[in-house]
Design an enzyme around this catalytic site. Structure first.
Site, PDB file in Angstrom:
ATOM      1  N   ASP A   1      -3.795  -4.089   5.831  1.00 11.30           N
ATOM      2  CA  ASP A   1      -5.167  -3.566   5.813  1.00 11.30           C
ATOM      3  C   ASP A   1      -5.448  -2.909   7.183  1.00 11.30           C
ATOM      4  O   ASP A   1      -5.384  -3.580   8.207  1.00 11.30           O
ATOM      5  CB  ASP A   1      -6.123  -4.744   5.587  1.00 11.30           C
ATOM      6  CG  ASP A   1      -7.482  -4.316   5.105  1.00 11.30           C
ATOM      7  OD1 ASP A   1      -7.720  -4.397   3.888  1.00 11.30           O
ATOM      8  OD2 ASP A   1      -8.311  -3.908   5.939  1.00 11.30           O
TER       9      ASP A   1
ATOM     10  N   TYR B   1       0.802   4.257  -2.566  1.00 12.70           N
ATOM     11  CA  TYR B   1      -0.308   5.203  -2.397  1.00 12.70           C
ATOM     12  C   TYR B   1      -0.118   6.022  -1.120  1.00 12.70           C
ATOM     13  O   TYR B   1      -0.140   7.258  -1.154  1.00 12.70           O
ATOM     14  CB  TYR B   1      -1.612   4.417  -2.343  1.00 12.70           C
ATOM     15  CG  TYR B   1      -2.867   5.253  -2.271  1.00 12.70           C
ATOM     16  CD1 TYR B   1      -3.369   5.909  -3.398  1.00 12.70           C
ATOM     17  CD2 TYR B   1      -3.576   5.382  -1.073  1.00 12.70           C
ATOM     18  CE1 TYR B   1      -4.552   6.648  -3.327  1.00 12.70           C
ATOM     19  CE2 TYR B   1      -4.749   6.119  -1.005  1.00 12.70           C
ATOM     20  CZ  TYR B   1      -5.232   6.749  -2.133  1.00 12.70           C
ATOM     21  OH  TYR B   1      -6.394   7.479  -2.051  1.00 12.70           O
TER      22      TYR B   1
ATOM     23  N   ARG C   1       0.819  -1.216   0.000  1.00 11.24           N
ATOM     24  CA  ARG C   1       0.000   0.000   0.000  1.00 11.24           C
ATOM     25  C   ARG C   1       0.854   1.267   0.000  1.00 11.24           C
ATOM     26  O   ARG C   1       0.325   2.377  -0.114  1.00 11.24           O
ATOM     27  CB  ARG C   1      -0.905   0.047   1.245  1.00 11.24           C
ATOM     28  CG  ARG C   1      -1.942  -1.042   1.321  1.00 11.24           C
ATOM     29  CD  ARG C   1      -2.715  -0.968   2.628  1.00 11.24           C
ATOM     30  NE  ARG C   1      -3.854  -0.083   2.562  1.00 11.24           N
ATOM     31  CZ  ARG C   1      -5.124  -0.486   2.400  1.00 11.24           C
ATOM     32  NH1 ARG C   1      -5.404  -1.751   2.298  1.00 11.24           N
ATOM     33  NH2 ARG C   1      -6.095   0.379   2.351  1.00 11.24           N
TER      34      ARG C   1
ATOM     35  N   SER D   1     -18.724  -0.971  -3.666  1.00 15.21           N
ATOM     36  CA  SER D   1     -19.120  -1.369  -5.026  1.00 15.21           C
ATOM     37  C   SER D   1     -19.027  -2.888  -5.182  1.00 15.21           C
ATOM     38  O   SER D   1     -19.919  -3.515  -5.758  1.00 15.21           O
ATOM     39  CB  SER D   1     -18.268  -0.635  -6.070  1.00 15.21           C
ATOM     40  OG  SER D   1     -16.917  -0.621  -5.694  1.00 15.21           O
TER      41      SER D   1
ATOM     42  N   ARG E   1     -14.488   0.736   8.868  1.00 17.94           N
ATOM     43  CA  ARG E   1     -14.319   1.925   8.029  1.00 17.94           C
ATOM     44  C   ARG E   1     -15.511   2.833   8.327  1.00 17.94           C
ATOM     45  O   ARG E   1     -16.501   2.404   8.916  1.00 17.94           O
ATOM     46  CB  ARG E   1     -14.315   1.571   6.532  1.00 17.94           C
ATOM     47  CG  ARG E   1     -13.153   0.709   6.057  1.00 17.94           C
ATOM     48  CD  ARG E   1     -11.813   1.423   6.151  1.00 17.94           C
ATOM     49  NE  ARG E   1     -10.734   0.632   5.544  1.00 17.94           N
ATOM     50  CZ  ARG E   1     -10.015  -0.290   6.188  1.00 17.94           C
ATOM     51  NH1 ARG E   1     -10.254  -0.560   7.457  1.00 17.94           N
ATOM     52  NH2 ARG E   1      -9.034  -0.930   5.563  1.00 17.94           N
TER      53      ARG E   1
ATOM     54  N   ARG F   1      -6.923  -1.694  10.627  1.00 15.88           N
ATOM     55  CA  ARG F   1      -7.921  -2.383  11.464  1.00 15.88           C
ATOM     56  C   ARG F   1      -9.109  -1.486  11.805  1.00 15.88           C
ATOM     57  O   ARG F   1     -10.231  -1.928  11.884  1.00 15.88           O
ATOM     58  CB  ARG F   1      -7.278  -2.870  12.775  1.00 15.88           C
ATOM     59  CG  ARG F   1      -6.385  -4.082  12.595  1.00 15.88           C
ATOM     60  CD  ARG F   1      -5.406  -4.207  13.745  1.00 15.88           C
ATOM     61  NE  ARG F   1      -4.547  -3.008  13.789  1.00 15.88           N
ATOM     62  CZ  ARG F   1      -3.829  -2.636  14.824  1.00 15.88           C
ATOM     63  NH1 ARG F   1      -3.856  -3.315  15.933  1.00 15.88           N
ATOM     64  NH2 ARG F   1      -3.071  -1.551  14.779  1.00 15.88           N
TER      65      ARG F   1
HETATM   66  P1  NAD Z   1     -10.973   7.317  -9.141  1.00 18.63           P
HETATM   67  O1  NAD Z   1      -9.967   6.249  -9.376  1.00 18.63           O
HETATM   68  O2  NAD Z   1     -12.383   7.064  -9.555  1.00 18.63           O
HETATM   69  O3  NAD Z   1     -10.535   8.676  -9.816  1.00 18.63           O
HETATM   70  C1  NAD Z   1      -9.207   9.029 -10.065  1.00 18.63           C
HETATM   71  C2  NAD Z   1      -9.142   9.689 -11.429  1.00 18.63           C
HETATM   72  O4  NAD Z   1      -7.785  10.074 -11.683  1.00 18.63           O
HETATM   73  C3  NAD Z   1      -9.561   8.753 -12.558  1.00 18.63           C
HETATM   74  O5  NAD Z   1     -10.432   9.429 -13.433  1.00 18.63           O
HETATM   75  C4  NAD Z   1      -8.234   8.401 -13.233  1.00 18.63           C
HETATM   76  O6  NAD Z   1      -8.379   8.041 -14.577  1.00 18.63           O
HETATM   77  C5  NAD Z   1      -7.463   9.692 -13.027  1.00 18.63           C
HETATM   78  N1  NAD Z   1      -6.023   9.526 -13.126  1.00 18.63           N
HETATM   79  C6  NAD Z   1      -5.252   8.555 -12.577  1.00 18.63           C
HETATM   80  N2  NAD Z   1      -3.971   8.737 -12.923  1.00 18.63           N
HETATM   81  C7  NAD Z   1      -3.921   9.868 -13.679  1.00 18.63           C
HETATM   82  C8  NAD Z   1      -2.874  10.566 -14.331  1.00 18.63           C
HETATM   83  N3  NAD Z   1      -1.600  10.152 -14.267  1.00 18.63           N
HETATM   84  N4  NAD Z   1      -3.194  11.690 -15.023  1.00 18.63           N
HETATM   85  C9  NAD Z   1      -4.466  12.110 -15.120  1.00 18.63           C
HETATM   86  N5  NAD Z   1      -5.509  11.474 -14.533  1.00 18.63           N
HETATM   87  C10 NAD Z   1      -5.224  10.366 -13.808  1.00 18.63           C
HETATM   88  O7  NAD Z   1     -10.900   7.654  -7.577  1.00 18.63           O
HETATM   89  P2  NAD Z   1     -11.793   8.604  -6.674  1.00 18.63           P
HETATM   90  O8  NAD Z   1     -12.394   7.767  -5.628  1.00 18.63           O
HETATM   91  O9  NAD Z   1     -12.643   9.477  -7.511  1.00 18.63           O
HETATM   92  O10 NAD Z   1     -10.663   9.475  -5.967  1.00 18.63           O
HETATM   93  C11 NAD Z   1     -10.357  10.791  -6.377  1.00 18.63           C
HETATM   94  C12 NAD Z   1      -9.249  11.339  -5.481  1.00 18.63           C
HETATM   95  O11 NAD Z   1      -9.689  11.329  -4.113  1.00 18.63           O
HETATM   96  C13 NAD Z   1      -7.972  10.532  -5.544  1.00 18.63           C
HETATM   97  O12 NAD Z   1      -6.870  11.402  -5.516  1.00 18.63           O
HETATM   98  C14 NAD Z   1      -8.006   9.706  -4.275  1.00 18.63           C
HETATM   99  O13 NAD Z   1      -6.724   9.395  -3.816  1.00 18.63           O
HETATM  100  C15 NAD Z   1      -8.744  10.634  -3.326  1.00 18.63           C
HETATM  101  N6  NAD Z   1      -9.406   9.855  -2.272  1.00 18.63           N
HETATM  102  C16 NAD Z   1     -10.519   9.131  -2.555  1.00 18.63           C
HETATM  103  C17 NAD Z   1     -11.095   8.373  -1.556  1.00 18.63           C
HETATM  104  C18 NAD Z   1     -12.331   7.555  -1.784  1.00 18.63           C
HETATM  105  O14 NAD Z   1     -12.769   6.829  -0.874  1.00 18.63           O
HETATM  106  N7  NAD Z   1     -12.983   7.620  -2.922  1.00 18.63           N
HETATM  107  C19 NAD Z   1     -10.524   8.336  -0.269  1.00 18.63           C
HETATM  108  C20 NAD Z   1      -9.366   9.080  -0.046  1.00 18.63           C
HETATM  109  C21 NAD Z   1      -8.819   9.853  -1.050  1.00 18.63           C
HETATM  110  N1  UDP Z   2     -12.850  -5.442   1.611  1.00 17.52           N
HETATM  111  C1  UDP Z   2     -13.560  -6.641   1.663  1.00 17.52           C
HETATM  112  N2  UDP Z   2     -14.023  -7.157   0.498  1.00 17.52           N
HETATM  113  C2  UDP Z   2     -13.854  -6.547  -0.710  1.00 17.52           C
HETATM  114  C3  UDP Z   2     -13.146  -5.316  -0.760  1.00 17.52           C
HETATM  115  C4  UDP Z   2     -12.647  -4.804   0.425  1.00 17.52           C
HETATM  116  O1  UDP Z   2     -13.753  -7.239   2.736  1.00 17.52           O
HETATM  117  O2  UDP Z   2     -14.336  -7.105  -1.724  1.00 17.52           O
HETATM  118  C5  UDP Z   2     -12.357  -4.869   2.874  1.00 17.52           C
HETATM  119  C6  UDP Z   2     -10.891  -4.454   2.858  1.00 17.52           C
HETATM  120  O3  UDP Z   2     -10.059  -5.518   3.222  1.00 17.52           O
HETATM  121  C7  UDP Z   2     -10.899  -3.323   3.884  1.00 17.52           C
HETATM  122  C8  UDP Z   2     -12.272  -2.681   3.725  1.00 17.52           C
HETATM  123  O4  UDP Z   2     -13.094  -3.665   3.110  1.00 17.52           O
HETATM  124  O5  UDP Z   2     -10.783  -3.851   5.183  1.00 17.52           O
HETATM  125  C9  UDP Z   2     -12.268  -1.417   2.876  1.00 17.52           C
HETATM  126  O6  UDP Z   2     -11.591  -1.721   1.665  1.00 17.52           O
HETATM  127  P1  UDP Z   2     -11.505  -0.714   0.434  1.00 17.52           P
HETATM  128  O7  UDP Z   2     -10.635  -1.363  -0.581  1.00 17.52           O
HETATM  129  O8  UDP Z   2     -12.875  -0.295   0.028  1.00 17.52           O
HETATM  130  O9  UDP Z   2     -10.835   0.585   1.023  1.00 17.52           O
HETATM  131  P2  UDP Z   2      -9.562   0.861   1.982  1.00 17.52           P
HETATM  132  O10 UDP Z   2      -8.980  -0.436   2.453  1.00 17.52           O
HETATM  133  O11 UDP Z   2      -8.620   1.627   1.113  1.00 17.52           O
HETATM  134  O12 UDP Z   2     -10.121   1.615   3.094  1.00 17.52           O
END
Ligand code: NAD
Ligand code: UDP
Length: 317
Positions: free
Chosen positions: A274, A146, A143, A190, A212, A276
């Site tokens: 992952d 990221y 991880r 999803s 979460r 906790r």
């Molecule tokens: P997502 O994967 O749906 O969207 C990310 C977008 O960035 C996509 O459209 C992808 O094609 C684009 N992208 C990736 N690499 C790129 C590059 N090199 N140049 C241009 N575009 C690029 O994810 P999201 O859930 O919409 O997340 C959006 C932002 O929010 C991200 O930066 C993510 O780290 C942050 N974020 C999201 C969550 C969440 O739970 N959804 C949580 C924490 C942080």
């Molecule tokens: N997770 C799960 N089944 C899945 C996808 C994720 O049990 O099909 C768990 C995963 O191990 C984590 C939590 O759900 O504990 C949230 O995972 P996600 O990938 O959505 O986000 P993140 O770990 O980045 O918070």
């Protein structure tokens, strides 16, 4: 505010596309850039005929020269499955991408907002997580591309602020869900909804007792927009998320209940590192923005289930 030019990187992604819609509705001229790694043109299809909206294929690891007043930097895959596909690229997106967007902000004299993440706290020892907690992150695990990429991006934002006087905003986003997540995105909400609707087993990792806190995308977009609108002295970092904590096994049971699905739960191994427990302390967001989420998990899941139900029935025809 109106007629200002706004750049949204990663604007064809899940959160980005909702943000673009909101900004166009607010009267901004929006340039959305995306390399379509996890984003889809279809996510912004409804905006393509709007004269205030423009879509450009561009990779943020390359420099960009445009005029803009505000930059929302979202480009980066957010799902662990997606960001681990090409981990070196994930670090590049966060580090080179941030440098390129910060350089653009400097040249254009633009205000810039970074979508950071709760992953900067890693597997936290402090609960709920407050912004002054420095985190517990493995620097060499799967991880890390990221987590450390996002931590380095925060460092860059604060160094451009200290060194060049840039107007920065850093949002630490916690798990966000809703319509337009990809069915094969890999994140838990999803995955479970799609599996439940298809009558397939729900893939539960570990014993499901990890937690979460899930925020509906509409609430998240509201928080991001409000943070961008704060005065120059408000840099963040500010946690944005829903503080209602839920175990993953309870999430699975809720989704089975709300979909009326008879799918079984299939317990699988927990991925490495992952976290906790995860839940945001949002007192700072409340104090600085007057923001808190308004959508309950039940309502947000109902909206998400309706979206995936439509999507799956239209693609199976
Ligand atoms: P997502 O994967 O749906 O969207 C990310 C977008 O960035 C996509 O459209 C992808 O094609 C684009 N992208 C990736 N690499 C790129 C590059 N090199 N140049 C241009 N575009 C690029 O994810 P999201 O859930 O919409 O997340 C959006 C932002 O929010 C991200 O930066 C993510 O780290 C942050 N974020 C999201 C969550 C969440 O739970 N959804 C949580 C924490 C942080
Ligand atoms: N997770 C799960 N089944 C899945 C996808 C994720 O049990 O099909 C768990 C995963 O191990 C984590 C939590 O759900 O504990 C949230 O995972 P996600 O990938 O959505 O986000 P993140 O770990 O980045 O918070």
């Amino acid at each position: 505010m109106k007629d200002e030019r706004v750049l949204v990187t990663g604007g064809a992604g899940f959160i980005g596309s909702h943000l673009c819609e909101r900004l166009v509705a607010d009267g901004y001229e929006v340039l959305c850039i995306d390399n379509f790694f996890t984003g889809r043109r279809g996510n912004v299809a409804g905006l393509l005929t709007d004269p205030r909206f423009e879509l450009l294929r561009h990779d943020v690891t390359l420099p960009l020269h445009i005029e803009t007043d505000r930059i929302f930097n979202l480009a980066c895959p957010a799902s662990p499955i997606q960001y681990q596909l090409d981990p070196v690229q994930t670090t590049k997106v966060n580090v080179l991408g941030s440098i390129n967007m910060l350089d653009l902000a400097k040249r254009a004299n633009a205000r810039i907002l970074q979508t950071s993440t709760s992953e900067v706290y890693g597997d936290p020892d402090v609960h709920p997580q407050t912004e002054d907690y420095w985190g517990n992150v493995n620097p060499i695990g799967p991880r890390s591309c990221y987590d450390e990429g996002k931590r380095c991006a925060e460092t860059l934002f604060f160094d451009y602020w200290r060194q060049h006087g840039l107007e920065i905003k850093v949002a630490r986003i916690f798990n966000t869900y809703g319509p337009r997540m990809l069915p094969n995105d890999g994140r838990v909400v999803s995955n479970f909804i799609v599996q439940a609707l298809r009558g397939e087993p729900l893939t539960l990792y570990g014993d499901g007792e990890q937690t979460r806190s899930f925020c509906y995308v509409g609430d998240m977009v509201e928080g991001i927009v409000q943070l961008m609108d704060t005065s120059a002295d408000c840099t963040g970092p500010i946690n944005l998320g829903n503080p209602t904590e839920c175990t993953i096994v309870d999430l699975a049971r809720n989704i089975l209940d709300f979909t009326g699905s008879r799918s079984k739960i299939d317990f699988r191994p927990l991925p490495i590192d992952d976290p906790r427990r995860r839940s945001p302390d949002i007192n700072l967001a409340h104090q600085k923005l007057g923001w808190e989420p308004a959508t309950s998990l039940r309502d947000g899941l109902a909206l998400s289930i309706a979206y995936f139900d439509d999507l799956l029935s239209s693609t199976s025809e």
